[in-house]
Design an enzyme around this catalytic site. Structure first.
Site, PDB file in Angstrom:
ATOM      1  N   VAL A 171       0.832  -1.207   0.000  1.00 23.86           N
ATOM      2  CA  VAL A 171       0.000   0.000   0.000  1.00 23.86           C
ATOM      3  C   VAL A 171       0.869   1.261   0.000  1.00 23.86           C
ATOM      4  O   VAL A 171       0.638   2.188  -0.784  1.00 23.86           O
ATOM      5  CB  VAL A 171      -0.961  -0.030   1.205  1.00 23.86           C
ATOM      6  CG1 VAL A 171      -1.650   1.310   1.399  1.00 23.86           C
ATOM      7  CG2 VAL A 171      -2.001  -1.117   1.003  1.00 23.86           C
ATOM      8  N   GLU A 181      -7.376   2.661   1.764  1.00 27.08           N
ATOM      9  CA  GLU A 181      -7.000   2.386   0.383  1.00 27.08           C
ATOM     10  C   GLU A 181      -7.718   1.125  -0.093  1.00 27.08           C
ATOM     11  O   GLU A 181      -7.844   0.168   0.645  1.00 27.08           O
ATOM     12  CB  GLU A 181      -5.471   2.217   0.323  1.00 27.08           C
ATOM     13  CG  GLU A 181      -4.911   2.025  -1.057  1.00 27.08           C
ATOM     14  CD  GLU A 181      -5.477   3.001  -2.063  1.00 27.08           C
ATOM     15  OE1 GLU A 181      -5.390   4.216  -1.833  1.00 27.08           O
ATOM     16  OE2 GLU A 181      -6.051   2.557  -3.070  1.00 27.08           O
ATOM     17  N   THR A 199      -4.761  -0.522   6.704  1.00 31.65           N
ATOM     18  CA  THR A 199      -6.070  -0.958   7.195  1.00 31.65           C
ATOM     19  C   THR A 199      -5.990  -1.130   8.705  1.00 31.65           C
ATOM     20  O   THR A 199      -5.175  -1.907   9.203  1.00 31.65           O
ATOM     21  CB  THR A 199      -6.456  -2.300   6.543  1.00 31.65           C
ATOM     22  OG1 THR A 199      -6.455  -2.104   5.144  1.00 31.65           O
ATOM     23  CG2 THR A 199      -7.820  -2.772   7.003  1.00 31.65           C
ATOM     24  N   CYS A 230      -4.892  -9.572   2.721  1.00 34.23           N
ATOM     25  CA  CYS A 230      -5.929  -8.644   3.203  1.00 34.23           C
ATOM     26  C   CYS A 230      -7.164  -9.336   3.772  1.00 34.23           C
ATOM     27  O   CYS A 230      -7.455  -9.194   4.955  1.00 34.23           O
ATOM     28  CB  CYS A 230      -6.325  -7.703   2.075  1.00 34.23           C
ATOM     29  SG  CYS A 230      -4.907  -6.865   1.386  1.00 34.23           S
ATOM     30  N   LYS A 267      -6.835 -11.590   7.007  1.00 27.36           N
ATOM     31  CA  LYS A 267      -6.404 -10.778   8.161  1.00 27.36           C
ATOM     32  C   LYS A 267      -7.513  -9.796   8.578  1.00 27.36           C
ATOM     33  O   LYS A 267      -7.831  -9.661   9.760  1.00 27.36           O
ATOM     34  CB  LYS A 267      -5.145 -10.013   7.736  1.00 27.36           C
ATOM     35  CG  LYS A 267      -4.706  -8.893   8.640  1.00 27.36           C
ATOM     36  CD  LYS A 267      -3.376  -8.318   8.175  1.00 27.36           C
ATOM     37  CE  LYS A 267      -3.493  -7.303   7.071  1.00 27.36           C
ATOM     38  NZ  LYS A 267      -3.909  -5.969   7.460  1.00 27.36           N
TER      39      LYS A 267
HETATM   40  C1  UGA Z   1      -8.456  -6.875  -1.592  1.00 31.62           C
HETATM   41  C2  UGA Z   1      -9.568  -5.906  -2.017  1.00 31.62           C
HETATM   42  O1  UGA Z   1     -10.172  -6.365  -3.238  1.00 31.62           O
HETATM   43  C3  UGA Z   1      -9.032  -4.494  -2.213  1.00 31.62           C
HETATM   44  O2  UGA Z   1     -10.091  -3.606  -2.519  1.00 31.62           O
HETATM   45  C4  UGA Z   1      -8.347  -4.049  -0.909  1.00 31.62           C
HETATM   46  O3  UGA Z   1      -7.761  -2.757  -1.047  1.00 31.62           O
HETATM   47  C5  UGA Z   1      -7.245  -5.046  -0.557  1.00 31.62           C
HETATM   48  O4  UGA Z   1      -7.827  -6.355  -0.412  1.00 31.62           O
HETATM   49  C6  UGA Z   1      -6.619  -4.593   0.733  1.00 31.62           C
HETATM   50  O5  UGA Z   1      -7.313  -4.569   1.748  1.00 31.62           O
HETATM   51  O6  UGA Z   1      -5.460  -4.154   0.727  1.00 31.62           O
HETATM   52  P1  UGA Z   1      -6.493  -8.208  -2.889  1.00 31.62           P
HETATM   53  O7  UGA Z   1      -6.398  -9.021  -1.637  1.00 31.62           O
HETATM   54  O8  UGA Z   1      -5.253  -7.627  -3.456  1.00 31.62           O
HETATM   55  O9  UGA Z   1      -7.505  -6.960  -2.667  1.00 31.62           O
HETATM   56  O10 UGA Z   1      -7.102  -9.116  -4.037  1.00 31.62           O
HETATM   57  P2  UGA Z   1      -8.569  -9.466  -4.582  1.00 31.62           P
HETATM   58  O11 UGA Z   1      -8.558  -9.286  -6.042  1.00 31.62           O
HETATM   59  O12 UGA Z   1      -9.613  -8.787  -3.817  1.00 31.62           O
HETATM   60  O13 UGA Z   1      -8.632 -11.046  -4.291  1.00 31.62           O
HETATM   61  C7  UGA Z   1      -8.648 -11.558  -2.964  1.00 31.62           C
HETATM   62  C8  UGA Z   1      -8.878 -13.055  -2.983  1.00 31.62           C
HETATM   63  O14 UGA Z   1     -10.215 -13.362  -3.376  1.00 31.62           O
HETATM   64  C9  UGA Z   1      -7.989 -13.840  -3.970  1.00 31.62           C
HETATM   65  O15 UGA Z   1      -7.535 -15.011  -3.322  1.00 31.62           O
HETATM   66  C10 UGA Z   1      -8.918 -14.190  -5.105  1.00 31.62           C
HETATM   67  O16 UGA Z   1      -8.540 -15.369  -5.782  1.00 31.62           O
HETATM   68  C11 UGA Z   1     -10.229 -14.367  -4.368  1.00 31.62           C
HETATM   69  N1  UGA Z   1     -11.428 -14.179  -5.224  1.00 31.62           N
HETATM   70  C12 UGA Z   1     -11.723 -12.957  -5.728  1.00 31.62           C
HETATM   71  C13 UGA Z   1     -12.281 -15.252  -5.453  1.00 31.62           C
HETATM   72  O17 UGA Z   1     -12.035 -16.384  -4.991  1.00 31.62           O
HETATM   73  N2  UGA Z   1     -13.398 -15.048  -6.216  1.00 31.62           N
HETATM   74  C14 UGA Z   1     -13.708 -13.838  -6.737  1.00 31.62           C
HETATM   75  O18 UGA Z   1     -14.765 -13.725  -7.406  1.00 31.62           O
HETATM   76  C15 UGA Z   1     -12.846 -12.760  -6.486  1.00 31.62           C
END
Ligand code: UGA
Length: 434
Positions: free
Chosen positions: A12, A152, A122, A261, A264
């Protein structure tokens, strides 16, 4: 243009600092990890994030982005100081705020005149109150420090695009002065700005991440029902997603969420709710569905191969999602360990993180491409939906495998495609191709 200090160059902090510089502001990023700062000063980045290295290089060259280990150097010229240090999970699930506390102390020590201290990491609701009480305890008569929250919402893998094109900007403020400063800071971005009190802004972040995680666990629960009754979760989520009140995103069934994210933040949100007298049983169910989902795939492999002992299993994808080298809470790590403990022989390939995983799980043979993993495999297991896997030459893969079995934890292929290419195919929430 603003003068900004960003404390903490994790995901971040580094992306935010670089993007603020790209917006024309003058940014000094501070981190106590000298190795990280040396890498950044040499024009490289310590993480894999598409497009970030180029932006760092460009803005460093333009003199708008600097890196240092000295918090004094960062704080002295800056009007705004972002706290972007990590807030890891403690054993009981609550967020460890010791880095936030320690950096606040340092910032106060070196402050003179007006400073706006902004929470970017966060943090649980009421952290702003704690920061304020520690400010008054430290006392620095030379400085006037205000606190604000500016959560963020960027995602790993698409961090720059997310930062520069946000759906919304949330600021939690306590004065017109701090609101004005943050409005000026973001004036180049075309996004609605939600202005709230600090506690509401803090809650928006936890509530948003938890809601997204809830969507994922919900669709995974639906996927489990689909498997029992012979329906197709892809069609179900498509049909649900067209309803604007539901929305199509974050309804991809699979092996559950991972990363640094969601796991946690959900644990921390449950904990903070509990500390405030609310039993967040809904989120506890979200967590449970997610951890069960990871192990479902191991059961599927066992069911398909009858016994995994001494079988060759090829794993495709190790990072928790595509376009990142982040392994924190990556489902692949748990799944591989479970298979190893049952005696399977594993080869794996990930486009980016092979070497990182090798240090954690040396018993696996790491390969440089899909086809070497597929060679002599009794089953190929897809755990991360990297684009290169979607484009694999299925005929070639089939010809080198011991038996044409694909277990797909991310539903990247259509059932028709698998049938046509002669694979036995098990995915998530969809009928199996036998
Ligand atoms: C997440 C949030 O989407 C962001 O908005 C936030 O800023 C971030 O956490 C944070 O708190 O810093 P991130 O963890 O980078 O972002 O990735 P995501 O794209 O949200 O995916 C998270 C997990 O969900 C991954 O393991 C992904 O494979 C899974 N996922 C996502 C699914 O299993 N199905 C989906 O439809 C979407």
């Amino acid at each position: 243009m603003k003068k900004i200090c960003v404390v903490g160059t994790g995901y971040v902090g580094l992306v935010s600092g670089t993007c603020f510089a790209e917006m024309g502001h003058h940014v000094i990023c501070v981190d106590k990890d000298k190795n990280k700062i040396d890498i950044l000063n040499s024009g490289h980045i310590p993480i894999y994030e598409p497009g970030l290295e180029e932006l760092v290089k460009k803005n460093k060259k333009l003199g708008r982005l600097k890196f240092t280990t000295s918090i004094e150097e960062g704080v002295t010229p800056s009007e705004i100081v972002f706290i972007a240090v990590n807030t890891p999970s403690m054993e009981d699930g609550s967020a460890d705020l010791s880095f936030v506390e320690a950096s606040t102390r340092e910032v106060v020590r070196f402050s003179k005149g007006y400073k706006l201290l902004v929470e970017k990491s966060t943090v649980p609701v009421q952290t702003g109150d704690r920061i304020k009480s520690s400010l008054s305890a430290i006392r620095n008569s030379k400085a006037t420090i205000e606190v604000a929250s500016n959560p963020e919402f960027l995602r790993e893998g698409s961090a720059i695009k997310d930062f520069l094109n946000p759906d919304r900007i949330v600021i939690g403020v306590e004065s017109k002065r701090s609101e004005k400063i943050l409005r000026e800071l973001y004036q180049k971005l075309k996004a609605p700005m939600i202005v709230t009190d600090i506690k509401s802004a803090e809650l928006i972040k936890h509530a948003s991440n938890s809601f997204l995680a809830l969507k994922i666990s919900y669709i995974n629960a639906i996927a489990n029902i689909c498997e029992k009754v012979g329906a197709d979760v892809g069609r179900v989520s498509q049909g649900m997603g067209f309803d604007k009140r539901i929305g199509a995103s974050f309804l991809n069934a699979g092996i559950g969420y991972g990363g640094s994210c969601f796991p946690k933040d959900i644990a921390a949100f449950i904990k903070i709710a509990d500390q405030n007298g609310y039993d967040f049983s809904l989120l506890k169910a979200v967590q449970k569905i997610n951890s069960d989902q990871r192990l479902q795939i191991v059961k599927k492999i066992e069911e398909k191969l009858w016994n995994v002992k001494d079988k060759n299993i090829g794993i495709l994808g190790l990072s928790f999602k595509p376009d990142t080298d982040d392994l924190r809470n990556a489902p692949a790590l748990d799944i591989i360990q479970a298979l190893l403990s049952k005696g399977a022989k594993i080869k794996a390939f990930d486009p980016i993180v092979n070497n990182k995983v090798k240090k954690i799980i040396p018993q696996v043979e790491y390969m440089d491409d899909i086809y070497s993993v597929a060679k002599h495999a009794h089953a190929l297991v897809i755990l991360t939906e990297w684009n290169v896997f979607r484009k694999m030459n299925l005929k070639k893969v089939r010809s080198v495998m011991e038996s044409p079995v694909i277990i797909d934890g991310r539903n990247i292929f259509s059932l028709e495609q698998m049938e046509k290419n002669g694979f036995s195919y098990v995915s998530v929430g969809r009928p199996a191709v036998v």
